[in-house]
Design a protein around this motif. Sequence first.
Motif, PDB file in Angstrom:
ATOM      1  N   ASP A 178      30.145  -4.479 -18.184  1.00 21.83           N
ATOM      2  CA  ASP A 178      29.413  -4.063 -19.383  1.00 21.83           C
ATOM      3  C   ASP A 178      28.382  -5.136 -19.686  1.00 21.83           C
ATOM      4  O   ASP A 178      28.711  -6.208 -20.198  1.00 21.83           O
ATOM      5  N   ALA A 179      27.121  -4.872 -19.324  1.00 23.73           N
ATOM      6  CA  ALA A 179      26.053  -5.851 -19.545  1.00 23.73           C
ATOM      7  C   ALA A 179      25.551  -5.839 -20.977  1.00 23.73           C
ATOM      8  O   ALA A 179      24.793  -6.721 -21.383  1.00 23.73           O
ATOM      9  N   TYR A 196      33.025  -9.573 -24.156  1.00 27.53           N
ATOM     10  CA  TYR A 196      33.208 -10.598 -23.138  1.00 27.53           C
ATOM     11  C   TYR A 196      31.863 -10.884 -22.473  1.00 27.53           C
ATOM     12  O   TYR A 196      31.139  -9.953 -22.094  1.00 27.53           O
ATOM     13  N   PRO A 197      31.509 -12.165 -22.301  1.00 23.84           N
ATOM     14  CA  PRO A 197      30.221 -12.489 -21.681  1.00 23.84           C
ATOM     15  C   PRO A 197      30.157 -12.001 -20.246  1.00 23.84           C
ATOM     16  O   PRO A 197      31.183 -11.950 -19.545  1.00 23.84           O
ATOM     17  N   ILE A 198      28.960 -11.672 -19.814  1.00 24.82           N
ATOM     18  CA  ILE A 198      28.805 -11.127 -18.461  1.00 24.82           C
ATOM     19  C   ILE A 198      29.212 -12.143 -17.403  1.00 24.82           C
ATOM     20  O   ILE A 198      29.723 -11.779 -16.341  1.00 24.82           O
ATOM     21  N   GLY A 199      29.040 -13.439 -17.697  1.00 18.72           N
ATOM     22  CA  GLY A 199      29.455 -14.461 -16.736  1.00 18.72           C
ATOM     23  C   GLY A 199      30.944 -14.421 -16.463  1.00 18.72           C
ATOM     24  O   GLY A 199      31.387 -14.530 -15.309  1.00 18.72           O
ATOM     25  N   ALA A 200      31.740 -14.243 -17.518  1.00 17.69           N
ATOM     26  CA  ALA A 200      33.192 -14.158 -17.347  1.00 17.69           C
ATOM     27  C   ALA A 200      33.566 -12.901 -16.574  1.00 17.69           C
ATOM     28  O   ALA A 200      34.483 -12.921 -15.737  1.00 17.69           O
ATOM     29  N   GLN A 201      32.859 -11.814 -16.833  1.00 20.81           N
ATOM     30  CA  GLN A 201      33.135 -10.572 -16.119  1.00 20.81           C
ATOM     31  C   GLN A 201      32.870 -10.727 -14.627  1.00 20.81           C
ATOM     32  O   GLN A 201      33.651 -10.267 -13.784  1.00 20.81           O
ATOM     33  N   LEU A 202      31.771 -11.387 -14.301  1.00 25.60           N
ATOM     34  CA  LEU A 202      31.434 -11.587 -12.889  1.00 25.60           C
ATOM     35  C   LEU A 202      32.424 -12.531 -12.213  1.00 25.60           C
ATOM     36  O   LEU A 202      32.755 -12.352 -11.037  1.00 25.60           O
ATOM     37  N   GLU A 203      32.906 -13.522 -12.944  1.00 28.48           N
ATOM     38  CA  GLU A 203      33.911 -14.432 -12.373  1.00 28.48           C
ATOM     39  C   GLU A 203      35.187 -13.674 -12.030  1.00 28.48           C
ATOM     40  O   GLU A 203      35.803 -13.915 -10.986  1.00 28.48           O
ATOM     41  N   LEU A 204      35.599 -12.765 -12.928  1.00 25.88           N
ATOM     42  CA  LEU A 204      36.778 -11.963 -12.640  1.00 25.88           C
ATOM     43  C   LEU A 204      36.531 -11.063 -11.437  1.00 25.88           C
ATOM     44  O   LEU A 204      37.406 -10.916 -10.574  1.00 25.88           O
ATOM     45  N   ARG A 205      35.348 -10.485 -11.354  1.00 29.89           N
ATOM     46  CA  ARG A 205      35.014  -9.639 -10.191  1.00 29.89           C
ATOM     47  C   ARG A 205      35.096 -10.441  -8.897  1.00 29.89           C
ATOM     48  O   ARG A 205      35.678  -9.975  -7.898  1.00 29.89           O
ATOM     49  N   GLY A 241      21.055  -5.059 -17.510  1.00 27.55           N
ATOM     50  CA  GLY A 241      20.706  -6.438 -17.230  1.00 27.55           C
ATOM     51  C   GLY A 241      21.644  -7.156 -16.294  1.00 27.55           C
ATOM     52  O   GLY A 241      22.004  -8.316 -16.534  1.00 27.55           O
ATOM     53  N   ILE A 242      22.058  -6.520 -15.249  1.00 31.50           N
ATOM     54  CA  ILE A 242      22.920  -7.136 -14.244  1.00 31.50           C
ATOM     55  C   ILE A 242      22.784  -6.369 -12.940  1.00 31.50           C
ATOM     56  O   ILE A 242      22.609  -5.146 -12.933  1.00 31.50           O
ATOM     57  N   GLU A 243      22.837  -7.086 -11.829  1.00 32.03           N
ATOM     58  CA  GLU A 243      22.760  -6.419 -10.527  1.00 32.03           C
ATOM     59  C   GLU A 243      24.098  -5.753 -10.217  1.00 32.03           C
ATOM     60  O   GLU A 243      25.160  -6.367 -10.364  1.00 32.03           O
ATOM     61  N   ALA A 244      24.065  -4.504  -9.819  1.00 34.03           N
ATOM     62  CA  ALA A 244      25.288  -3.750  -9.525  1.00 34.03           C
ATOM     63  C   ALA A 244      25.001  -2.747  -8.422  1.00 34.03           C
ATOM     64  O   ALA A 244      23.852  -2.471  -8.092  1.00 34.03           O
ATOM     65  N   ASP A 245      26.087  -2.202  -7.870  1.00 39.41           N
ATOM     66  CA  ASP A 245      25.936  -1.179  -6.828  1.00 39.41           C
ATOM     67  C   ASP A 245      25.500   0.149  -7.428  1.00 39.41           C
ATOM     68  O   ASP A 245      24.908   0.976  -6.728  1.00 39.41           O
ATOM     69  N   ALA A 246      25.804   0.364  -8.708  1.00 36.17           N
ATOM     70  CA  ALA A 246      25.427   1.614  -9.371  1.00 36.17           C
ATOM     71  C   ALA A 246      25.444   1.400 -10.874  1.00 36.17           C
ATOM     72  O   ALA A 246      26.040   0.429 -11.384  1.00 36.17           O
TER      73      ALA A 246
END
Length: 336
Positions: free
Chosen positions: A252-253, A259-268, A300-305
Amino acid sequence: MPAFEALQTVPRSGELVDKAFSRAARAGRAKEGIEAQESMLITAANILSDNLENVVTNWPDFDTVDPFYRELADAVCRDTEGVPGVDALRQNLSEVGWASRQIDELRSEYQGRIRRSGPDTARKVRKQAFARFADICDEVEDDLLALGEAREALKTLPDIRADEPAIVVAGYPNVGKSSFVNHVTNARNETASYPFTTTQIRVGHLTRERIRYQLVDTPGLLDQPADERNAIEQQAVSALTHLADAVLFVLDASGDCGYPIGAQLELRDELRERFAGAAAADEDAVPIVTVCNKSDRSRGIEADAYMSVTEDENVSGVLDLVVEAVGHEPELPFDG
């Protein structure tokens, strides 16, 4: 059918002894003298030995249980000293099997002694046998209790089919995971809690080209970093690595999830390492598809879709993408 769904209720040792001795008393009343004592001995021994053996044979062979369920059994059935569940259960089953064999051997021993006894001593010999039967059952009382508790825990595990492709849906809370699963699957999804934890799992199903897919949403499990998971949750994550054919990671950008996008990407990235690393030994890494939800508010984030479940934008496209990532091909019968 889940690996442990058919497990029967495990009797308590006192229940078994009461049942066996009650039946033995009725059998003895039908005869007289030495024959009555022998009949009581055989009846009690057979009931105890058979019931204890049935406890053992009712459990599946853990070496043949699907790794997903074996890992979950390890997690939810650890003993008080932290021994993994499968090892502890195997020890419990071994002790109960021993008790069954011991009672059967004592039956043969005391049957011979009763036949060699006179009418005045046969009853005394039979009572000695009953005392030893009760002692053996007392020795495995804790094992029967442990198996009973394990059965109660394991029978509540979610109905996930190892022979059907599974898509694990992951991401922080409030990013739209459950909304996506509910949107693309049947409206009434199965929900089950892991025993001894508040973590839940929800399973939805959909069919594509006659193939049924499972979408597994894991609130409280794959929505937090590894250092925030307890031992049971860590083991459950390990179990999911055996199950997943693909992981759909929802971002969720927009920031609405809290939750900040940085934390989300770290979990990913953590999950990518976990699932890819677990499958590396099989040279078949689990694909992780990253999708940005709430795309009507932010991309505002790079994603596959990109999609918006609430606006029904590109939800079917995301589903197509993750189904393609699974790459499941049904086994066809040999056509000669």
